[in-house]
Design an enzyme around this catalytic site. Structure first.
Site, PDB file in Angstrom:
ATOM      1  N   ILE A   1       0.850  -1.195   0.000  1.00  0.00           N
ATOM      2  CA  ILE A   1       0.000   0.000   0.000  1.00  0.00           C
ATOM      3  C   ILE A   1       0.881   1.239   0.000  1.00  0.00           C
ATOM      4  CG2 ILE A   1      -1.920   1.179   1.115  1.00  0.00           C
ATOM      5  CD1 ILE A   1      -2.441  -1.350   2.712  1.00  0.00           C
TER       6      ILE A   1
ATOM      7  N   ASN B   1      -2.261   4.101  -3.752  1.00  0.00           N
ATOM      8  CA  ASN B   1      -3.172   5.059  -3.126  1.00  0.00           C
ATOM      9  C   ASN B   1      -2.603   6.478  -3.086  1.00  0.00           C
ATOM     10  OD1 ASN B   1      -5.331   5.979  -1.089  1.00  0.00           O
ATOM     11  ND2 ASN B   1      -3.424   6.248   0.068  1.00  0.00           N
TER      12      ASN B   1
ATOM     13  N   TYR C   1      -3.797  17.135 -11.472  1.00  0.00           N
ATOM     14  CA  TYR C   1      -4.486  16.039 -10.778  1.00  0.00           C
ATOM     15  C   TYR C   1      -5.407  15.296 -11.753  1.00  0.00           C
ATOM     16  CZ  TYR C   1      -6.970  13.569  -7.053  1.00  0.00           C
ATOM     17  OH  TYR C   1      -7.521  12.597  -6.235  1.00  0.00           O
TER      18      TYR C   1
ATOM     19  N   LYS D   1      -4.948  11.299 -12.837  1.00  0.00           N
ATOM     20  CA  LYS D   1      -5.983  10.289 -12.632  1.00  0.00           C
ATOM     21  C   LYS D   1      -6.528   9.753 -13.955  1.00  0.00           C
ATOM     22  CE  LYS D   1      -5.664  10.355  -8.207  1.00  0.00           C
ATOM     23  NZ  LYS D   1      -4.998   9.218  -7.534  1.00  0.00           N
TER      24      LYS D   1
ATOM     25  N   THR E   1     -10.442  14.024   3.803  1.00  0.00           N
ATOM     26  CA  THR E   1      -9.003  13.838   4.032  1.00  0.00           C
ATOM     27  C   THR E   1      -8.288  15.187   3.915  1.00  0.00           C
ATOM     28  OG1 THR E   1      -8.548  13.435   1.689  1.00  0.00           O
ATOM     29  CG2 THR E   1      -9.128  11.525   3.040  1.00  0.00           C
TER      30      THR E   1
END
Length: 761
Positions: free
Chosen positions: A516, A597, A664, A668, A701
């Site tokens: 991870i 992640n 970003y 992605k 977050t």
């Protein structure tokens, strides 16, 4: 000031009850018929003590220095363990903007010990919390009228991260201090002094006028943490009934010490109690520790708390890992569900209980079900009916169904029948006995009722028959075991053992390796915590290691490897992973999964004004690193016998563009598309890997904090993210992690290489 320190919470999304079944399949328990445990024994490191044990006189700098006189050390022949002696469950406060405050907190210990550690909390903060002066001491018994006075001869400086006097607690995290040698008496007061370097938001708190809480003393804009008395140097110091940024105190206790975390709502928190020793968990602590039964007790109750929704604090689901499991208890007592009767079905509440039981069992922690206290109307002192505000025919039916399940299902290791000992047996539906309810808030117990509850908890945990000083009714105490459960004992074994075997007999877990990235905070941290289950091996790759995660892994008996690795150097990161995989025994693992992640949103701004270095870093971390790590993973595990998966954490912005977010969005979108390409490559290979680029939904977050903190000029969509927060539309990291891991476990994982966590299964 006091009004400014009241908590404000927004709702969070409900948990999907199907998760519990997935969790049971994903992490099968290593269970024995009547086993308990969870006590990770530890010895105090002499070098750490010597380095962190300076006794500083008032006004001196809080640097680490060798003591002038020998300090108490722990005899090497003694077997010990770190045990929670005090705890408060944190929830969010309105963010403050104070500067350079000194605070002193007066807490009450349960078990005593020969060393101490303090846990700082900045879970709800938006910025890094810095404390440059932290110490612990006993109160000055010669000045009983001064609640701020400490005995300087007992004062110990606290250090962090291996000897640093500056504690930096990043937003969303907790930080545990280094061990320091100190004789901490049981059932006594302990003083913790902190000086905040620069701004302090007081973001994390536990404060309630109706709950007896630690004395919290504040001196504004000065460092007086080393002074013997705050009142002497700052007569205008402020006092609050509560605690901020301090969530736990541990002591180095005898190895035989048990640790109980009591978790629940206002009745567990101590609503209506008179004095800090009156909540029922404190009564349990006093009875055990005065009877030479060393017991650490942590109180994780929050008034008004819900098992499902953010109501005066994060839901019990969202905080169970942090407030309960991470404290390394041997036992859990859970008393919850009353606040959810009006909005949730009995079946859903029972499913939530089963989820908590599963988590405890996976860590070999005993979990005891508290039978919920009565909600029916009460016969008042004057003989007239007193409504509780909770009773309806529907709520009562649910209450009885839930309590019947707690008492008869056999899921729990033990049952503590609070309802019977505090109820009025002559009243139907059952209400609290006249002698034990609080007239100011009739759903709650008075100090007499809380004493009865604590006494019963002690009797049930230790097999005693201690009688309360003043019972609530004339029934037998403790209550006789449920006859239905006594029938059919096998081989003389207690009923709970027989039922444990029936409900939790599962095959031994296979070994599953998880890799991870970005596991030190947010979604990555939540996934890592939920994957700390028997049979799992975790490699966590982050900018810094997490001591708390290491402690949780140790308590769970899970092998954890943590790398400090800068993913903005993706070539070096991939090379390190490739080399590490080459050293592993491929036959050991039945499955291996890479979870990419880590990512960064950078500073939102139009592309024309963006900084070149920041653009490059965003693409290196968000796209190059996962691409290269995936390549290293696929090549390094080629030929392994176990099932192979790659889970890329993507975003809706990879599929729907947004201004001022070009890097970003590009990262992605690239992640989504390379996942499609890899899926095609692996489809025709023997034991080809399955890959999914998954949008996890909107999560509360640090990235959300960054977006809400951007300038409106550079980021016109800022109000959209502010609205998501204010309207409670953000998923908590724990809830989002549960959904992501549920998707990872789906049989059709990989059928769609680009997916959304909300896609039907």
């Amino acid at each position: 000031m006091k009004k400014a320190l009241e908590a404000v919470w927004a709702g969070q999304r409900s948990f999907e009850k199907a998760w519990r079944g997935m969790l049971a399949a994903l992490a099968v328990g290593l269970l024995t018929a009547c086993g308990g445990g969870g006590d990770s024994n530890a010895r105090l490191d002499a070098a750490a003590i010597a380095a962190a044990n300076a006794v500083a006189p008032p006004g001196t700098q809080t640097t680490v220095a060798p003591p002038e006189e020998p300090l108490p050390t722990v005899p090497s022949e003694k077997k010990t363990r770190w045990a929670t002696t005090w705890q408060a469950a944190m929830y969010a406060n309105r963010l403050q903007n104070n500067d350079s405050d000194t605070v002193r907190v007066r807490i009450r210990t349960s078990v005593g010990g020969e060393g101490v550690r303090v846990r700082l909390s900045n879970v709800f903060g938006a910025t890094t919390l810095r404390i440059d002066h932290a110490s612990v001491a006993l109160p000055d018994g010669s000045q009983p009228s001064d609640p701020t006075a400490i005995d300087l001869a007992t004062r110990r400086v606290l250090t962090f991260d291996g000897g640093k006097t500056l504690a930096e607690v990043h937003a969303g995290e907790e930080l545990l201090s280094d061990p320091v040698a100190m004789t901490v008496p049981k059932l006594s007061d302990l003083m913790i002094s902190l000086h905040f370097q620069g701004q302090v938001q007081y973001a994390d708190m536990h404060m309630n006028a109706a709950v007896p809480l630690p004395g919290f003393y504040v001196v504004r804009n000065r460092d007086v943490a080393a002074e013997a008395s705050l009142s002497a140097v700052a007569p205008a110091f402020e006092t609050f009934n509560g605690v901020f940024h301090l969530s736990e105190v541990k002591v180095l206790a005898p190895e035989k010490t048990r640790v109980v975390v009591a978790v629940g709502e206002s009745i567990t928190a101590g609503y209506s109690a008179v004095g800090i020793q009156s909540p029922w968990p404190a009564v349990l602590s006093k009875l055990a520790n005065t009877d030479d039964e060393p017991l650490g007790v942590g109180n994780a109750g929050i008034s008004g708390n819900s098992m499902f929704n953010a109501n005066n604090g994060p839901s019990l689901f969202d905080r169970f890992q942090r407030d309960v499991l991470s404290r390394d208890p041997t036992d859990i007592i859970i008393l919850a569900g009353d606040n959810d009767l009006s909005k949730s079905s009995a079946a859903d509440i029972i499913e939530r209980y089963k989820y908590f039981i599963d988590l405890a069992r996976f860590r070999k922690i005993r979990i005891h079900g508290g039978v919920n206290t009565p909600i029916g109307d009460i016969v008042g002192i004057d003989g007239k009916p007193v409504p509780t505000g909770y009773y309806t025919a529907s709520n009562d039916a649910k209450w009885r169904q839930i309590n019947d399940w707690i008492k008869t299902s056999g899921y729990f290791d033990g049952v503590i029948d609070f309802a019977t000992v505090v109820g009025n047996p002559d009243r139907t539906p059952l209400g609290i006995a006249t002698a034990c309810y609080d007239p100011r808030s009739p759903i709650h117990l008075n100090t007499r009722g809380l004493d009865v509850m604590g006494t019963l908890a002690y009797d049930m945990l230790y097999g005693k028959k201690v009688q309360p000083a003043e019972p609530c009714n004339a029934l037998a105490f403790p209550p006789l075991p449920n006859r239905e459960l006594r029938v059919g004992r096998r081989g003389g074994r207690p009923w709970r053992c027989r039922f444990r075997a029936l409900h939790y007999h599962r095959p031994m877990p296979t070994s599953h390796l998880y890799l991870i990235t970005g596991a030190s905070r947010g979604l990555g941290r939540a996934m890592a915590e939920q994957l700390l289950q028997p049979g799992h091996v975790l490699l966590c790759i982050s900018r810094r290691q997490s001591p708390e995660l290491a402690e949780q892994a140790k308590a769970a008996g899970v092998e954890l490897v943590q790398w400090e690795q800068d993913l903005s150097d993706p070539v070096a990161s991939a090379a390190r992973l490739r080399e590490w995989l080459a050293t592993q025994d491929a036959q050991r693992f039945d499955a291996v999964t890479l979870i990419n992640n880590a990512g960064t949103v950078g500073n939102p701004a139009p592309l024309a004004t963006a900084v070149d270095a920041e653009l490059s870093q965003a693409l290196r971390i968000g796209l190059e690193a996962p691409l290269l790590l995936t390549a290293a993973f696929l090549g390094g595990t080629r030929g392994w016998r176990g099932a192979r998966k790659v889970l890329n954490i993507s975003s809706g912005l990879g599929r729907n563009a947004m201004g001022s977010q070009a890097p970003y969005c590009a990262a992605k979108a690239g992640m989504d598309h390379y996942s499609r390409a890899v899926a095609l490559e692996e489809a025709n290979l023997p034991n080809g890997a399955r890959i999914v680029s998954l949008a996890p939904g909107v999560i509360d977050t640090d990235m959300q904090v960054q977006l809400r903190g951007a300038s409106a000029e550079n980021f016109p969509d800022r109000t959209r993210f502010e609205k998501l927060k204010s309207e409670g539309l953000l998923d908590s990291p724990a809830s989002a992690a549960a959904k992501v891991l549920k998707y990872l476990a789906r049989a059709d994982f990989g059928a769609k290489p680009v997916a959304d966590v909300r896609d039907p299964g």
